[in-house]
Write a protein that holds these residues in place. Sequence first.
Motif, PDB file in Angstrom:
ATOM      1  N   LEU A  78       1.136  -1.383  -0.144  1.00 17.76           N
ATOM      2  CA  LEU A  78      -0.404  -0.466  -0.058  1.00 17.76           C
ATOM      3  C   LEU A  78       0.981   1.124   0.318  1.00 17.76           C
ATOM      4  O   LEU A  78       1.952   1.752   1.301  1.00 17.76           O
ATOM      5  CB  LEU A  78      -0.839   0.004   1.247  1.00 17.76           C
ATOM      6  N   ALA A  79       0.916   1.843  -1.027  1.00 22.55           N
ATOM      7  CA  ALA A  79       1.489   3.210  -1.325  1.00 22.55           C
ATOM      8  C   ALA A  79       1.034   4.601   0.109  1.00 22.55           C
ATOM      9  O   ALA A  79      -0.479   5.005   0.214  1.00 22.55           O
ATOM     10  CB  ALA A  79       1.225   4.258  -2.163  1.00 22.55           C
ATOM     11  N   LEU A  80       1.808   4.434   1.313  1.00 24.67           N
ATOM     12  CA  LEU A  80       1.153   5.010   2.296  1.00 24.67           C
ATOM     13  C   LEU A  80       0.992   6.797   2.214  1.00 24.67           C
ATOM     14  O   LEU A  80       2.712   6.699   1.592  1.00 24.67           O
ATOM     15  CB  LEU A  80       1.723   4.732   3.798  1.00 24.67           C
ATOM     16  N   PRO A  81       1.144   7.516   2.592  1.00 25.18           N
ATOM     17  CA  PRO A  81       1.293   8.958   2.368  1.00 25.18           C
ATOM     18  C   PRO A  81       2.200   9.726   3.985  1.00 25.18           C
ATOM     19  O   PRO A  81       3.087   8.758   4.284  1.00 25.18           O
ATOM     20  CB  PRO A  81       0.415   9.477   3.124  1.00 25.18           C
ATOM     21  N   TYR A  82       3.333  10.420   3.614  1.00 26.00           N
ATOM     22  CA  TYR A  82       4.558  10.950   4.444  1.00 26.00           C
ATOM     23  C   TYR A  82       4.377  10.700   5.670  1.00 26.00           C
ATOM     24  O   TYR A  82       5.019  10.408   6.599  1.00 26.00           O
ATOM     25  CB  TYR A  82       5.052  11.832   3.758  1.00 26.00           C
ATOM     26  N   ASP A  83       2.521  11.040   6.666  1.00 22.50           N
ATOM     27  CA  ASP A  83       2.515  11.504   8.156  1.00 22.50           C
ATOM     28  C   ASP A  83       2.367   9.461   8.208  1.00 22.50           C
ATOM     29  O   ASP A  83       2.290   9.565   9.583  1.00 22.50           O
ATOM     30  CB  ASP A  83       1.467  12.150   7.546  1.00 22.50           C
ATOM     31  N   ILE A  84       2.282   8.662   7.630  1.00 21.52           N
ATOM     32  CA  ILE A  84       1.637   7.456   8.245  1.00 21.52           C
ATOM     33  C   ILE A  84       3.168   6.508   8.019  1.00 21.52           C
ATOM     34  O   ILE A  84       4.243   6.904   7.322  1.00 21.52           O
ATOM     35  CB  ILE A  84       1.073   6.728   7.994  1.00 21.52           C
ATOM     36  N   HIS A  85       4.074   6.285   8.819  1.00 22.50           N
ATOM     37  CA  HIS A  85       5.288   5.622   9.494  1.00 22.50           C
ATOM     38  C   HIS A  85       5.117   4.113   9.436  1.00 22.50           C
ATOM     39  O   HIS A  85       3.833   3.452   9.655  1.00 22.50           O
ATOM     40  CB  HIS A  85       5.438   5.713  10.408  1.00 22.50           C
ATOM     41  N   GLY A  86       5.932   3.264   8.386  1.00 24.90           N
ATOM     42  CA  GLY A  86       5.648   2.359   8.146  1.00 24.90           C
ATOM     43  C   GLY A  86       5.443   1.376   7.348  1.00 24.90           C
ATOM     44  O   GLY A  86       5.131   2.817   6.087  1.00 24.90           O
ATOM     45  N   SER A  87       5.055   1.083   7.131  1.00 24.30           N
ATOM     46  CA  SER A  87       4.373   0.189   5.584  1.00 24.30           C
ATOM     47  C   SER A  87       2.895  -1.140   5.650  1.00 24.30           C
ATOM     48  O   SER A  87       3.030  -1.776   6.709  1.00 24.30           O
ATOM     49  CB  SER A  87       5.119  -0.633   4.687  1.00 24.30           C
ATOM     50  N   ALA A  88       2.167  -1.361   4.708  1.00 25.14           N
ATOM     51  CA  ALA A  88       1.036  -1.751   4.612  1.00 25.14           C
ATOM     52  C   ALA A  88       1.127  -2.881   3.266  1.00 25.14           C
ATOM     53  O   ALA A  88       1.228  -2.390   2.621  1.00 25.14           O
ATOM     54  CB  ALA A  88       0.164  -1.521   5.406  1.00 25.14           C
ATOM     55  N   LEU A  89       0.823  -4.246   3.940  1.00 28.54           N
ATOM     56  CA  LEU A  89       0.713  -4.832   2.752  1.00 28.54           C
ATOM     57  C   LEU A  89      -0.704  -6.014   2.543  1.00 28.54           C
ATOM     58  O   LEU A  89      -0.934  -6.120   3.586  1.00 28.54           O
ATOM     59  CB  LEU A  89       2.217  -6.456   2.853  1.00 28.54           C
ATOM     60  N   LEU A  90      -0.617  -6.151   1.641  1.00 31.79           N
ATOM     61  CA  LEU A  90      -2.078  -6.991   1.631  1.00 31.79           C
ATOM     62  C   LEU A  90      -1.840  -8.230   0.904  1.00 31.79           C
ATOM     63  O   LEU A  90      -0.257  -8.272  -0.129  1.00 31.79           O
ATOM     64  CB  LEU A  90      -2.752  -6.364   0.299  1.00 31.79           C
ATOM     65  N   ARG A  91      -2.077  -9.508   1.354  1.00 33.23           N
ATOM     66  CA  ARG A  91      -1.551 -11.022   0.567  1.00 33.23           C
ATOM     67  C   ARG A  91      -3.146 -11.543   0.358  1.00 33.23           C
ATOM     68  O   ARG A  91      -3.654 -11.862   1.529  1.00 33.23           O
ATOM     69  CB  ARG A  91      -0.612 -11.719   2.453  1.00 33.23           C
ATOM     70  N   LEU A  92      -2.718 -11.749  -0.869  1.00 31.94           N
ATOM     71  CA  LEU A  92      -3.953 -13.408  -0.951  1.00 31.94           C
ATOM     72  C   LEU A  92      -3.036 -14.492  -1.267  1.00 31.94           C
ATOM     73  O   LEU A  92      -2.242 -14.532  -1.905  1.00 31.94           O
ATOM     74  CB  LEU A  92      -5.120 -12.760  -2.179  1.00 31.94           C
ATOM     75  N   ARG A  93      -3.139 -15.331  -0.905  1.00 33.79           N
ATOM     76  CA  ARG A  93      -2.430 -16.241  -1.250  1.00 33.79           C
ATOM     77  C   ARG A  93      -3.903 -17.534  -1.432  1.00 33.79           C
ATOM     78  O   ARG A  93      -4.577 -17.878  -0.459  1.00 33.79           O
ATOM     79  CB  ARG A  93      -2.074 -17.265   0.643  1.00 33.79           C
ATOM     80  N   ILE A  94      -3.579 -18.118  -2.818  1.00 33.23           N
ATOM     81  CA  ILE A  94      -4.295 -19.072  -3.677  1.00 33.23           C
ATOM     82  C   ILE A  94      -3.716 -20.406  -3.042  1.00 33.23           C
ATOM     83  O   ILE A  94      -1.967 -20.822  -3.821  1.00 33.23           O
ATOM     84  CB  ILE A  94      -4.299 -19.117  -4.745  1.00 33.23           C
ATOM     85  N   CYS A  95      -4.433 -21.429  -2.789  1.00 35.30           N
ATOM     86  CA  CYS A  95      -3.534 -22.779  -2.142  1.00 35.30           C
ATOM     87  C   CYS A  95      -4.285 -24.532  -2.980  1.00 35.30           C
ATOM     88  O   CYS A  95      -5.393 -24.087  -2.824  1.00 35.30           O
ATOM     89  CB  CYS A  95      -3.375 -22.948  -0.348  1.00 35.30           C
ATOM     90  N   ASN A  96      -4.110 -24.761  -3.152  1.00 36.97           N
ATOM     91  CA  ASN A  96      -4.329 -26.602  -3.595  1.00 36.97           C
ATOM     92  C   ASN A  96      -4.016 -27.595  -2.434  1.00 36.97           C
ATOM     93  O   ASN A  96      -3.324 -27.498  -2.512  1.00 36.97           O
ATOM     94  CB  ASN A  96      -4.636 -26.547  -5.341  1.00 36.97           C
ATOM     95  N   PRO A  97      -4.900 -27.495  -2.306  1.00 37.12           N
ATOM     96  CA  PRO A  97      -4.766 -29.419  -1.951  1.00 37.12           C
ATOM     97  C   PRO A  97      -3.389 -30.317  -2.207  1.00 37.12           C
ATOM     98  O   PRO A  97      -3.603 -29.988  -3.886  1.00 37.12           O
ATOM     99  CB  PRO A  97      -5.576 -30.074  -1.157  1.00 37.12           C
TER     100      PRO A  97
END
Lengths: 186, 186
Positions: B167-186
Amino acid sequence: MSKHLLTRAQLQIGESIFAIMLILIVGMLVLIFFFNKSKIDYEDKLYEQKDLDALEVAKIVSSLSELTCDSKSNICMDYYKVLAFEGLLTANPSETVLSYYYDLFRDSSITVTSYEFSDTGTLTSQEHPLYRHLPEQQGASTLPTRTVSMPIYLRKSVNGEALFAVLTVERFHSVEGDYTHQEASP
Amino acid sequence: MRKAQIEAMGLIVVVILVTIALFISISLKQPQPVKKALEVYTDETMAGNFLVALMEVQVEVCGGVTGSIVKMEDLAEDCVRIHQTAPPEEDQGKYRCEVGEEEKNACEMFADITKQLLVEILDKWGVTYDFAFHYYGTTVDEDLFTYPADEQCDPTTTRSASGLQLLALPYDIHGSALLRLRICNP
């Protein structure tokens, strides 16, 4: 003495026949094993080819200038272009247009499903069939042999609003005797 | 007689040795990869596309006349803003809605919409997946939203393909945010 030699010779022939039979049986087993293995390999390659065909159509659709928002993104489609395309090929299809797109899409079915949140927050979906050509003219089955679904988004160029959507491509194959329906998995 | 028997035994031993050698050479062949490259490509494209499309989607967050149309990316950003300082109750963010007697902030709205899309699309396709929205802050490191609650994909036991979106965060938000979608097959 000669009787004894004859028995011994017979025994040796018997031994040789037994050995040859054994080698033949083992050889046949190995041949059967390799035949089955190459058959499985061929089926795997055929299945992969079907996957590739469906993916190829999905890639072509998502990069068509008639549908995309811009040349940068191949997961964005213009909402109004989709509506116009739907009308062009399904509501009032012309033979000229169909034959032009047949060269690109062959025997497949292409649908865009848009998802919109209503005022109450519930999700509603709407299907936009873009193209459908079945191989039944050649007397083949109409079951899709491979389905590929890709999430995309639709942008309304008027107000810039974007909707979540899914592009579904069903590819039909007219290979004789090969109409096993694969479960719809992306 | 004895000599013949020994010869026969010798032949049998040779045949058995040849058979064993054949099977050893077959079993020593390189094993096939667990998941085919094409399947991984399809699943990764699907997961990646899903996240990109999700971030682009615009939704009416409060409904009715007072409602405003907001990009999901903005809701996610506001959700991170709420959580960048602990405790989160101090800042409720830009987007707050009163739905009946209930008040929802950006995190709850983001979770509601994402969950609806995941259920409507991936659950209907019969795909096993897990979705996570994670914030790596300077003082906080937490999952802002996960669905389903328990992780469904264990890369050590199942074949999985992931889509990631930073996620592209603005300068006033510290750190980073990540979205993850994991698809799995048995």
